[in-house]
Scaffold this active site. Structure first.
Site, PDB file in Angstrom:
ATOM      1  N   ASN A   1      39.608  40.083  30.283  1.00  0.00           N
ATOM      2  CA  ASN A   1      38.286  40.643  30.214  1.00  0.00           C
ATOM      3  C   ASN A   1      39.261  42.321  29.429  1.00  0.00           C
ATOM      4  OD1 ASN A   1      36.482  38.832  30.737  1.00  0.00           O
ATOM      5  ND2 ASN A   1      35.145  39.939  32.292  1.00  0.00           N
TER       6      ASN A   1
ATOM      7  N   ARG B   1      36.915  27.142  41.674  1.00  0.00           N
ATOM      8  CA  ARG B   1      38.737  27.333  41.164  1.00  0.00           C
ATOM      9  C   ARG B   1      39.579  27.109  42.111  1.00  0.00           C
ATOM     10  NH1 ARG B   1      37.299  34.215  41.022  1.00  0.00           N
ATOM     11  NH2 ARG B   1      39.458  33.810  39.997  1.00  0.00           N
TER      12      ARG B   1
ATOM     13  N   ASN C   1      39.593  45.563  43.342  1.00  0.00           N
ATOM     14  CA  ASN C   1      38.669  43.962  42.613  1.00  0.00           C
ATOM     15  C   ASN C   1      37.904  43.475  43.924  1.00  0.00           C
ATOM     16  OD1 ASN C   1      37.430  44.112  40.447  1.00  0.00           O
ATOM     17  ND2 ASN C   1      38.647  43.061  38.932  1.00  0.00           N
TER      18      ASN C   1
ATOM     19  N   ARG D   1      36.840  41.154  45.832  1.00  0.00           N
ATOM     20  CA  ARG D   1      36.133  39.451  46.388  1.00  0.00           C
ATOM     21  C   ARG D   1      35.853  38.509  47.265  1.00  0.00           C
ATOM     22  NH1 ARG D   1      35.210  41.736  42.629  1.00  0.00           N
ATOM     23  NH2 ARG D   1      34.799  41.132  40.125  1.00  0.00           N
TER      24      ARG D   1
ATOM     25  N   ASP E   1      35.763  45.538  34.132  1.00  0.00           N
ATOM     26  CA  ASP E   1      36.265  45.707  33.604  1.00  0.00           C
ATOM     27  C   ASP E   1      36.590  46.157  32.209  1.00  0.00           C
ATOM     28  OD1 ASP E   1      37.590  43.201  35.830  1.00  0.00           O
ATOM     29  OD2 ASP E   1      36.230  42.027  34.465  1.00  0.00           O
TER      30      ASP E   1
END
Length: 335
Positions: A53, A120, A181, A183, A272
């Site tokens: 991104n 994923r 970031n 998560r 992003d």
């Protein structure tokens, strides 16, 4: 934050990428409207991944960007590579895995927010490792962009980030930017493990992006000044505070720029986009206020769309906004 000079021609016709973004990109499946996922008969496919991104945002702002990762030899991986190529991203050193799949995630719109469901585990990208740090794409770059998401994907992915950030084994001296970031769902060891490992990586970067809220969750630091102090000796720290604005600390000196009032369609991808806008300002040698403004302009574009990658504002639009005085900037709302 000093950067290496612009890259020279590689073969007499093209130049190496200014920025190399490293991380997983997935196929994204979501409703064509705002209805909940469980009630949909058809889904729309796009692509999304924090690092790609950023690469797309930089390309949209006129920079040469490359994306480095692994995808499966499947329709989803082919779609990822084709779409990034169409956006002008150099994917020449992306590896294709014949045995592992490309990751997928689903968007589920709701009345309060859009939820995401990731598939994923065991993807091709989880096999990234420190050997990627020695690829030629990294040697000619002015800047390498990473995120904390990659550190949580697998042990080999974590070693890749350590090789670039801690060991600096790229064979050259590009500056390294790192978006924390956080998560939570990706960290098997919970918040304590994430806090320890992300702090180590962030402190080793030349430029760090972090949300004020995630810094509070990870490290108990609620004030931007405290976040910057915690992340020292990182030369540049940018603390984002959602709709309020962003504060950067360059060698400890703060600069604050308020966010633009923007109607939010979906927040996914806004962080992003902010990073892409700010890094564009770094590459173009803008002053700190302009870098933060470019970040806000790019983030506003992302907030106004359901796509992970928005259409970036034109140079005419960004130049007009950069020329405003502080009072005019605070009063303007992007269209």
């Amino acid at each position: 934050m000093p950067l290496p000079p612009p890259p020279r021609a590689v073969d007499g016709r093209r130049r190496a990428a200014e920025v190399v973004c490293v991380g997983e990109t997935m196929a994204v499946l979501g409703p064509p409207d705002t209805g909940p996922l469980a009630e949909q008969a058809t889904l729309r496919m796009t692509i999304g991944g924090a690092e790609s991104n950023v690469a797309c945002g930089l390309a949209g702002l006129g920079h040469r960007a490359a994306w480095l990762s692994r995808v499966g030899d499947d329709p989803f991986g082919h779609r990822v590579v084709a779409e990034l190529t169409a956006r002008g991203i150099d994917v020449s050193q992306v590896e294709t895995d014949p045995d592992r799949p490309t990751g997928i995630y689903f968007k589920d719109p709701g009345p309060d927010r859009t939820r995401t469901h990731y598939y994923r585990a065991g993807s091709a990208a989880t096999r990234m490792g420190p050997d990627l740090a020695r690829l030629p794409a990294l040697r000619g770059a002015r800047l390498v962009h990473l995120s904390g998401i990659t550190a949580a994907l697998s042990k080999s992915c974590a070693r890749l980030l350590e090789a670039i950030l801690l060991d600096r084994v790229t064979g050259a001296t590009p500056a390294v930017s790192f978006d924390v970031n956080h998560r939570p769902a990706l960290w098997s060891g919970g918040t304590a493990e994430a806090a320890r490992r992300l702090l180590s990586l962030a402190r080793a970067a030349d430029l760090v992006f972090v949300g004020r809220d995630e810094a509070e969750t990870l490290w108990g630091t609620a004030r931007p000044d405290d976040v910057a102090a915690l992340l020292a000796p990182a030369p540049v720290v940018v603390v984002k505070d959602a709709e309020h604005g962003a504060t950067s600390y360059t060698e400890g000196t703060p600069a604050f720029v308020p966010a633009l009032p923007t109607k939010v369609v979906e927040p996914v991808g806004a962080g992003d986009a902010f990073a892409a806008g700010y890094l564009s300002g770094v590459l173009d040698n803008h002053d700190e206020r302009s870098r933060l403004r470019l970040g806000h302009l790019a983030a506003a574009a992302a907030l106004r769309t359901r796509d992970d990658v928005p259409t970036m504002p034109s140079r005419t639009e960004t130049d007009r906004h950069l020329a405003l005085d502080d009072a005019a900037w605070a009063a303007v709302a992007p269209r």
